[in-house]
Design an enzyme around this catalytic site. Structure first.
Site, PDB file in Angstrom:
ATOM      1  N   LYS A 157     116.902  59.416  62.485  1.00  0.00           N
ATOM      2  CA  LYS A 157     115.563  59.218  63.065  1.00  0.00           C
ATOM      3  C   LYS A 157     115.007  57.954  62.419  1.00  0.00           C
ATOM      4  O   LYS A 157     114.215  58.004  61.466  1.00  0.00           O
ATOM      5  CB  LYS A 157     114.697  60.450  62.775  1.00  0.00           C
ATOM      6  CG  LYS A 157     113.467  60.573  63.655  1.00  0.00           C
ATOM      7  CD  LYS A 157     112.852  61.951  63.518  1.00  0.00           C
ATOM      8  CE  LYS A 157     111.466  62.026  64.122  1.00  0.00           C
ATOM      9  NZ  LYS A 157     111.408  61.799  65.559  1.00  0.00           N
TER      10      LYS A 157
HETATM   11  N1  PPE Z   1     114.366  63.248  70.412  1.00  0.00           N
HETATM   12  C1  PPE Z   1     113.625  62.209  69.973  1.00  0.00           C
HETATM   13  C2  PPE Z   1     113.997  60.830  70.377  1.00  0.00           C
HETATM   14  C3  PPE Z   1     112.528  62.463  69.158  1.00  0.00           C
HETATM   15  O1  PPE Z   1     111.806  61.438  68.714  1.00  0.00           O
HETATM   16  C4  PPE Z   1     112.191  63.796  68.807  1.00  0.00           C
HETATM   17  C5  PPE Z   1     111.011  64.071  67.943  1.00  0.00           C
HETATM   18  C6  PPE Z   1     112.999  64.835  69.309  1.00  0.00           C
HETATM   19  C7  PPE Z   1     114.078  64.510  70.103  1.00  0.00           C
HETATM   20  C8  PPE Z   1     112.744  66.268  68.944  1.00  0.00           C
HETATM   21  O2  PPE Z   1     113.078  66.525  67.588  1.00  0.00           O
HETATM   22  P1  PPE Z   1     112.329  67.628  66.720  1.00  0.00           P
HETATM   23  O3  PPE Z   1     110.942  67.146  66.490  1.00  0.00           O
HETATM   24  O4  PPE Z   1     113.116  67.730  65.485  1.00  0.00           O
HETATM   25  O5  PPE Z   1     112.348  68.891  67.508  1.00  0.00           O
HETATM   26  N2  PPE Z   1     109.946  63.128  68.075  1.00  0.00           N
HETATM   27  C9  PPE Z   1     108.930  63.023  67.053  1.00  0.00           C
HETATM   28  C10 PPE Z   1     108.089  61.793  67.227  1.00  0.00           C
HETATM   29  C11 PPE Z   1     107.241  61.733  68.434  1.00  0.00           C
HETATM   30  C12 PPE Z   1     106.301  60.560  68.410  1.00  0.00           C
HETATM   31  O6  PPE Z   1     105.718  60.257  69.474  1.00  0.00           O
HETATM   32  O7  PPE Z   1     106.111  59.965  67.337  1.00  0.00           O
HETATM   33  C13 PPE Z   1     108.105  64.308  66.983  1.00  0.00           C
HETATM   34  O8  PPE Z   1     108.101  65.096  67.916  1.00  0.00           O
HETATM   35  O9  PPE Z   1     107.445  64.490  65.950  1.00  0.00           O
END
Ligand code: PPE
Length: 304
Positions: A157
């Site tokens: 990330k």
């Molecule tokens: N894919 C991506 C690309 C992504 O950024 C997130 C979280 C997810 C999947 C889901 O992952 P999880 O949060 O572990 O379930 N995105 C983060 C950032 C969003 C933002 O706008 O900044 C979040 O949801 O916190």
């Protein structure tokens, strides 16, 4: 503007307006940062962080992929996250930890720059709007693809990855949609700009496998656990674009997005055009656990 009260910066709490770094910091020029989005929920026993351990583990994994050593132990980092919530009197909120290459030299090589860290926390409501949790969001398939597997690693990330996400999001918004879904390098469905994706067809639940250039989402993992609990068959495999159009239900998962139904894709109505029954069941179970109404049988909550 975000009001984040006091921000933890390398061990010190600093007022939000004073939480500054040098403009020549490596992260600003080259995207060399790794972050998390974490949520805390209000439960009858007070505030609780959802899956703190998994978020911190992923943060350290992201850094490791980029040969970056976080200058704190995981225990110290977890403690700092809880302290940030407490000092800001937040019983619920969104937490943003970031580890980044700081200020020393410029030039692509990050090794010469220090590794710094920060943690902020603030109130963040529903990512795609309150209404969306029931009505769903309208989504387009992006003309942008997700990062190819041998380019930038999607299991990290990393800040830089979010330039790709911004292209997907901006195109969707400019075209009048609320969110975009990108296909992967092979043309299969990958994920949203900041969410994983689940597709339901004839009672079976599908989500792109980990070779589909998506982030290994922590909410995704929680939803798989909940769906198995209900006895649903879960398949992690390549999903062709057209399967979205004929799905019975589709929803996004993410820390910010939580569990958000998708109502339309490319203007084609999905199922009943709003939250479907299986989505509702999983969504209710998720919120019952995180808000402390149901037993925390998987130890997902860290109370503070
Ligand atoms: N894919 C991506 C690309 C992504 O950024 C997130 C979280 C997810 C999947 C889901 O992952 P999880 O949060 O572990 O379930 N995105 C983060 C950032 C969003 C933002 O706008 O900044 C979040 O949801 O916190």
């Amino acid at each position: 503007m975000i009001e984040a009260g006091k921000i933890w910066m390398d061990g010190e709490f600093v007022d939000c307006e004073d939480a500054k770094i040098n403009i020549l910091s490596h992260v600003i020029h080259y995207g060399s940062g790794f972050f998390e989005g974490v949520r805390a929920y209000k439960t009858p026993k007070g505030g609780a962080v959802f899956r703190l351990k998994e978020h911190t583990d992923r943060l350290y994994d992201s850094a490791k992929i980029y040969r970056t050593e976080v200058p704190y132990t995981k225990e110290e980092f977890n403690k700092a996250i809880i302290e940030t919530l407490k000092i800001n009197n937040l019983q619920k909120g969104y937490i943003r930890p970031l580890v980044y290459r700081g200020y020393n030299a410029l030039g692509v090589n990050p090794f010469t720059c220090p590794v710094n860290a920060m943690i902020a926390a603030w109130k963040w409501g529903k990512y795609l709007g309150e209404e969306a949790m029931k009505q769903g969001v309208s989504v387009k398939i992006s003309s942008w693809r997700r990062l190819a597997p041998d380019t930038m690693p999607t299991m990290a990330k990393a800040c830089g990855n979010y330039l790709a996400s911004q292209l997907i999001k901006m195109e969707a918004l400019e075209d009048g949609y609320e969110e975009g879904i990108a296909l992967d390098y092979n043309g299969y469905v990958s994920e949203g700009s900041g969410e994983n994706l689940f597709v339901i067809k004839n009672g079976v639940i599908y989500t792109p496998a980990m070779n589909g250039s998506a982030l290994p989402g922590i909410t995704r993992d929680a939803v798989i656990t909940i769906a198995k609990e209900f006895g649903y068959e879960i398949r992690q495999e390549g999903i062709p674009r057209e399967m979205l159009y004929i799905a019975d239900e589709i929803f996004f998962t993410g820390t910010a997005a939580e569990i958000t139904p998708v109502s339309k894709i490319d203007k084609i109505v999905i199922g009943c055009g709003q939250r479907g029954p299986i989505t509702e069941k999983i969504q209710n179970r998720f919120f019952d656990i995180v808000e402390g109404r149901a037993e925390d049988k998987y130890n997902w909550l860290t109370h503070y």
